[in-house]
Design a protein around this motif. Sequence first.
Motif, PDB file in Angstrom:
ATOM      1  N   PRO A 139       0.842  -1.205   0.000  1.00  0.00           N
ATOM      2  CA  PRO A 139       0.000   0.000   0.000  1.00  0.00           C
ATOM      3  C   PRO A 139       0.880   1.258   0.000  1.00  0.00           C
ATOM      4  N   ASP A 140       0.299   2.379  -0.398  1.00  0.00           N
ATOM      5  CA  ASP A 140       1.048   3.642  -0.389  1.00  0.00           C
ATOM      6  C   ASP A 140       1.673   3.878   0.973  1.00  0.00           C
ATOM      7  N   GLY A 141       2.928   4.282   0.966  1.00  0.00           N
ATOM      8  CA  GLY A 141       3.635   4.562   2.211  1.00  0.00           C
ATOM      9  C   GLY A 141       4.294   3.347   2.838  1.00  0.00           C
ATOM     10  N   GLN A 142       4.136   2.153   2.229  1.00  0.00           N
ATOM     11  CA  GLN A 142       4.761   0.943   2.756  1.00  0.00           C
ATOM     12  C   GLN A 142       5.687   0.337   1.706  1.00  0.00           C
ATOM     13  N   THR A 143       6.596  -0.506   2.184  1.00  0.00           N
ATOM     14  CA  THR A 143       7.529  -1.219   1.313  1.00  0.00           C
ATOM     15  C   THR A 143       7.343  -2.720   1.506  1.00  0.00           C
ATOM     16  N   LEU A 144       8.017  -3.502   0.676  1.00  0.00           N
ATOM     17  CA  LEU A 144       8.003  -4.955   0.875  1.00  0.00           C
ATOM     18  C   LEU A 144       8.568  -5.315   2.244  1.00  0.00           C
ATOM     19  N   GLU A 145       9.559  -4.580   2.692  1.00  0.00           N
ATOM     20  CA  GLU A 145      10.134  -4.855   4.012  1.00  0.00           C
ATOM     21  C   GLU A 145       9.107  -4.633   5.116  1.00  0.00           C
ATOM     22  N   ASP A 146       8.238  -3.631   4.959  1.00  0.00           N
ATOM     23  CA  ASP A 146       7.157  -3.425   5.934  1.00  0.00           C
ATOM     24  C   ASP A 146       6.228  -4.632   5.940  1.00  0.00           C
ATOM     25  N   LEU A 147       5.876  -5.130   4.746  1.00  0.00           N
ATOM     26  CA  LEU A 147       4.999  -6.298   4.650  1.00  0.00           C
ATOM     27  C   LEU A 147       5.669  -7.541   5.233  1.00  0.00           C
ATOM     28  N   ARG A 148       6.980  -7.648   5.040  1.00  0.00           N
ATOM     29  CA  ARG A 148       7.733  -8.776   5.611  1.00  0.00           C
ATOM     30  C   ARG A 148       7.686  -8.710   7.146  1.00  0.00           C
ATOM     31  N   ARG A 149       7.926  -7.513   7.713  1.00  0.00           N
ATOM     32  CA  ARG A 149       7.871  -7.349   9.172  1.00  0.00           C
ATOM     33  C   ARG A 149       6.483  -7.680   9.714  1.00  0.00           C
ATOM     34  N   GLU A 150       5.436  -7.228   9.016  1.00  0.00           N
ATOM     35  CA  GLU A 150       4.065  -7.520   9.440  1.00  0.00           C
ATOM     36  C   GLU A 150       3.804  -9.028   9.423  1.00  0.00           C
ATOM     37  N   GLY A 151       4.261  -9.708   8.367  1.00  0.00           N
ATOM     38  CA  GLY A 151       4.082 -11.158   8.275  1.00  0.00           C
ATOM     39  C   GLY A 151       4.815 -11.892   9.379  1.00  0.00           C
ATOM     40  N   ARG A 152       6.050 -11.480   9.646  1.00  0.00           N
ATOM     41  CA  ARG A 152       6.827 -12.117  10.722  1.00  0.00           C
ATOM     42  C   ARG A 152       6.138 -11.934  12.068  1.00  0.00           C
ATOM     43  N   ALA A 153       5.646 -10.719  12.318  1.00  0.00           N
ATOM     44  CA  ALA A 153       4.980 -10.446  13.600  1.00  0.00           C
ATOM     45  C   ALA A 153       3.662 -11.217  13.697  1.00  0.00           C
ATOM     46  N   HIS A 154       2.901 -11.239  12.620  1.00  0.00           N
ATOM     47  CA  HIS A 154       1.592 -11.885  12.624  1.00  0.00           C
ATOM     48  C   HIS A 154       1.697 -13.404  12.839  1.00  0.00           C
ATOM     49  N   TYR A 155       2.672 -14.028  12.165  1.00  0.00           N
ATOM     50  CA  TYR A 155       2.802 -15.484  12.225  1.00  0.00           C
ATOM     51  C   TYR A 155       3.847 -15.955  13.235  1.00  0.00           C
ATOM     52  N   GLY A 156       4.514 -15.027  13.914  1.00  0.00           N
ATOM     53  CA  GLY A 156       5.526 -15.412  14.900  1.00  0.00           C
ATOM     54  C   GLY A 156       6.717 -16.092  14.273  1.00  0.00           C
ATOM     55  N   ARG A 157       7.070 -15.675  13.056  1.00  0.00           N
ATOM     56  CA  ARG A 157       8.194 -16.288  12.340  1.00  0.00           C
ATOM     57  C   ARG A 157       9.430 -15.420  12.523  1.00  0.00           C
ATOM     58  N   ASP A 158      10.561 -16.057  12.670  1.00  0.00           N
ATOM     59  CA  ASP A 158      11.818 -15.334  12.832  1.00  0.00           C
ATOM     60  C   ASP A 158      12.807 -15.748  11.751  1.00  0.00           C
ATOM     61  N   ASN A 159      12.332 -15.819  10.515  1.00  0.00           N
ATOM     62  CA  ASN A 159      13.253 -16.212   9.430  1.00  0.00           C
ATOM     63  C   ASN A 159      13.290 -15.171   8.366  1.00  0.00           C
TER      64      ASN A 159
END
Length: 159
Positions: A139-159
Amino acid sequence: MLSSPTQRLVFLAAFAAAAVFSASSAMAQEADCYDAEVSARIVSQTPTVSPDCGDDCIVISWPWIIDLDVRRIHSGNLRRGRLTVLAILHTDFRRDLGPRRWKLRRNNQGGFNLLRNAEEVTARCANDATPATAYITPPDGQTLEDLRREGRAHYGRDN
């Protein structure tokens, strides 16, 4: 099971939402050519937060962010080393299988989509081919890295 008109309406709305997402991700994956073919090992794989279509649907596949360690370039114009690509997956790939061969399609975000139907795609794209639609656009104002951080936080993944 769906006795009331409201329950039927909710079911149909959820079904329609799931169908739209499935159709758009399926269309995004269609490729009749590839831009690069590499041998690479998966370094990390992070699912983005799956779309919310309510309680009455099942999301089968959604965008993931994959980091590859490109060891060999069979065709295409890219460098060896770490490369972030986008994929539409249901679950992660088995990293214990080591390097494998991947076909990639340049996308309109300046990166690559990992082709899931790689065996069926045998033609190289022309140098002037229009890039494919990226499997996910932040979305506007976000990057792929933001989406990666959100996914890691949401799923509890540390990879």
